[in-house]
Scaffold this motif. Structure first.
Motif, PDB file in Angstrom:
ATOM      1  N   GLY A 153       5.112   9.824  -0.166  1.00  0.00           N
ATOM      2  CA  GLY A 153       4.588   9.983  -1.757  1.00  0.00           C
ATOM      3  C   GLY A 153       3.032   9.228  -1.720  1.00  0.00           C
ATOM      4  N   LEU A 154       2.877   8.174  -1.057  1.00  0.00           N
ATOM      5  CA  LEU A 154       1.721   7.512  -1.072  1.00  0.00           C
ATOM      6  C   LEU A 154       0.520   8.288  -0.061  1.00  0.00           C
ATOM      7  CD1 LEU A 154       2.418   3.838  -0.935  1.00  0.00           C
ATOM      8  CD2 LEU A 154       1.883   4.897  -2.690  1.00  0.00           C
ATOM      9  N   GLY A 213       0.316  11.914  -1.804  1.00  0.00           N
ATOM     10  CA  GLY A 213      -0.021  12.213  -3.352  1.00  0.00           C
ATOM     11  C   GLY A 213      -0.839  11.107  -4.016  1.00  0.00           C
ATOM     12  N   THR A 214      -1.412  10.225  -3.135  1.00  0.00           N
ATOM     13  CA  THR A 214      -2.378   9.408  -3.834  1.00  0.00           C
ATOM     14  C   THR A 214      -3.678   9.028  -2.910  1.00  0.00           C
ATOM     15  OG1 THR A 214      -1.554   7.263  -2.388  1.00  0.00           O
ATOM     16  CG2 THR A 214      -0.060   7.871  -4.457  1.00  0.00           C
ATOM     17  N   PRO A 215      -4.679   8.475  -3.444  1.00  0.00           N
ATOM     18  CA  PRO A 215      -5.939   8.272  -2.803  1.00  0.00           C
ATOM     19  C   PRO A 215      -5.534   7.313  -1.479  1.00  0.00           C
ATOM     20  CG  PRO A 215      -6.365   8.065  -4.826  1.00  0.00           C
ATOM     21  CD  PRO A 215      -4.776   8.252  -4.883  1.00  0.00           C
ATOM     22  N   LEU A 216      -4.553   6.639  -1.415  1.00  0.00           N
ATOM     23  CA  LEU A 216      -4.599   5.982  -0.115  1.00  0.00           C
ATOM     24  C   LEU A 216      -4.375   6.581   1.125  1.00  0.00           C
ATOM     25  CD1 LEU A 216      -1.601   3.462  -1.711  1.00  0.00           C
ATOM     26  CD2 LEU A 216      -4.131   2.660  -0.910  1.00  0.00           C
ATOM     27  N   ALA A 217      -3.911   7.644   1.097  1.00  0.00           N
ATOM     28  CA  ALA A 217      -3.782   8.739   2.047  1.00  0.00           C
ATOM     29  C   ALA A 217      -3.100   8.020   3.519  1.00  0.00           C
ATOM     30  CB  ALA A 217      -5.234   9.219   2.513  1.00  0.00           C
ATOM     31  N   GLY A 245      -1.494   4.784   2.946  1.00  0.00           N
ATOM     32  CA  GLY A 245      -0.183   4.994   2.341  1.00  0.00           C
ATOM     33  C   GLY A 245       1.028   5.262   3.173  1.00  0.00           C
TER      34      GLY A 245
END
Length: 464
Positions: free
Chosen positions: A419-420, A423-427, A430
């Motif tokens: 998910g992280l 699906g997030t800028p943490l790439a 994440g």
């Protein structure tokens, strides 16, 4: 029959010495085993990137099969320890348990070899390049014959460690490194009068090393008076099906736990590959550092299995508690040191793999340094879960810890990583946060189970 008299429960200082006496050689042997794999990579890398990629694919499958099957047969360690605690020296029970572990090693080796020989279809299924797949298959054709000897050597290692001779594991692994390096030098490049075989030559070197290691363990067991008195090959043809089933019952959940853990880290690599090639390279380097550090608490966990198992067999709840908590303290204490090093000196650690003075590596070092910052927290959880799982194995408690591991690694762990990471800028960060979360869940739940061991009835067989 008169009750067996047992020595008094050792104090904390004495227990610390005993745990360290076991854990030190086992942890060093684990580190040396990783060095063996590193030497293979060093030699194979000189053949070219295709051969290196092919060997990595083959070793990924071979290593997963080997590690899980060695974990399965490794269930003999807490059984031996409990017998020694209950009625040491327990010559006949220990001999029978070891014999059945060797039987099991032979049986599961055949199944493991069958899985490894399916590498060709697996390469096609995963869309590998045909010439890489062909190289990997040729390498595996030879490598697979090492599996039975390595699984047998794993049983031998557990036997000598449980009998208080862990130093043999260190010495034999160190000697195996020399045999492996010499074999690679000879058979890959055609030196010392050997044929020049290229990549298959590396597999030949591994096979020769596995023969040498198993033979060295056999010699140690034969010529060490304390080990030889058990005569583990005596009446080898006689089955003891209750022992065989007990090893399977304890060992199967351990093998599944190993598959769950290895699987989530393999899946994380695929996630990182989707994030980007640079992130995958940084992930590989950072994870290698974390894996080296993990070998120490892993060795402490192996020692905790034996020490807890001994007191479980001798019906000593106080000894069980001290052995387990001492292991947790040692494993966690070491990981505090490695976590500190990852925060304080990440570039120094990364320089073992990457040239920090090369401007081309600048972005790679920045990304890997970010991963190491998360790995610092990851280290503490990894150390706690490894030793807590080892202590619970000493109580022959493996089924619930298996479910804890499967849940922790794959639900909060992989779920958050995917998910992280995607699906997030943490790439990439994440993905590492997800891995750290999974290990933290496992550590907390396993430590809780260890803390509640008496309330849960896990020590019931060990209480007078």
């Amino acid at each position: 029959m008169r009750p067996v008299a047992h020595p008094p429960t050792p104090g904390w200082k004495a227990e610390g010495r005993e745990t360290l006496r076991l854990a030190g050689p086992l942890a060093l042997a684990n580190l040396l085993q990783m060095l063996t794999y590193a030497i293979d990579v060093m030699f194979i890398a000189r053949l070219g990137p295709d051969e290196l990629a092919a060997s990595a694919l083959a070793v990924a499958l071979f290593g997963l099969v080997l590690w899980s099957l060695q974990s399965l047969t490794g269930a003999v360690a807490p059984i031996i320890a409990a017998e020694l605690g209950a009625r040491g020296p327990a010559l006949r029970p220990v001999r029978r348990a070891t014999r059945m572990a060797l039987w099991l090693a032979g049986i599961v080796s055949v199944a493991g070899m069958g899985v490894c020989m399916m590498i060709g279809p697996l390469m096609q299924l995963t869309g590998q390049e045909p010439h890489i797949a062909a190289l990997a298959s040729g390498y595996m054709d030879v490598l697979v014959w090492s599996a039975p000897l390595m699984i047998v050597a794993g049983v031998q290692r557990n036997f000598v460690a449980a009998l208080g001779r862990p130093i043999f594991a260190t010495v034999i692994t160190a000697l195996g490194i020399g045999v492996n390096a010499l074999g690679n030098y000879a058979f890959i490049f055609g030196n010392l009068g050997a044929p020049e075989m290229g990549l298959p030559g590396a597999a030949v070197a591994t096979f020769i090393t596995s023969v040498a290691v198993a033979a060295m363990y056999a010699a140690a067991i034969r010529f060490d008076p304390r080990l030889h008195r058990y005569r583990i090959m005596g009446f080898f043809w006689r089955p003891d099906w209750s022992r065989f089933v007990e090893i399977l019952r304890i060992g199967t959940p351990i093998a599944i736990t190993v598959l769950a853990e290895a699987g989530v880290f393999g899946a994380a690599a695929f996630l990182m590959g989707r994030v980007g090639g640079l992130e995958l390279a940084a992930h590989t380097v950072a994870l290698n550092l974390a894996a080296f550090a993990f070998q120490v608490p892993f060795g402490v966990g192996q020692a905790a299995t034996i020490r807890v198992g001994y007191f479980f067999g001798s019906r000593d709840p106080q000894g069980i508690a001290r052995a387990g908590w001492m292991g947790v303290a040692m494993g966690t204490g070491f990981m505090v040191l490695t976590a500190t090093a990852m925060i304080v000196a990440p570039e120094a650690l990364l320089s073992l793999y990457i040239d920090p003075t090369d401007p081309a590596n600048g972005q790679l070092i920045v990304i890997a340094t970010g991963f190491l910052a998360i790995a610092a927290a990851f280290q503490l959880s990894d150390g706690v879960q490894a030793v807590a799982a080892g202590a619970l194995r000493g109580l022959k408690d493996t089924r619930v810890p298996m479910w804890i591991a499967v849940f922790s690694y794959w639900v909060p762990g992989f779920g958050l990583a995917a998910g992280l990471g995607l699906g997030t800028p943490l790439a990439g960060k994440g993905v590492w946060i997800g891995l750290a979360t999974g290990l933290t869940f496992a550590a907390v739940l396993l430590l809780w189970r260890w803390h509640r061991r008496e309330d849960l009835g896990l020590t019931a067989r060990g209480v007078k």
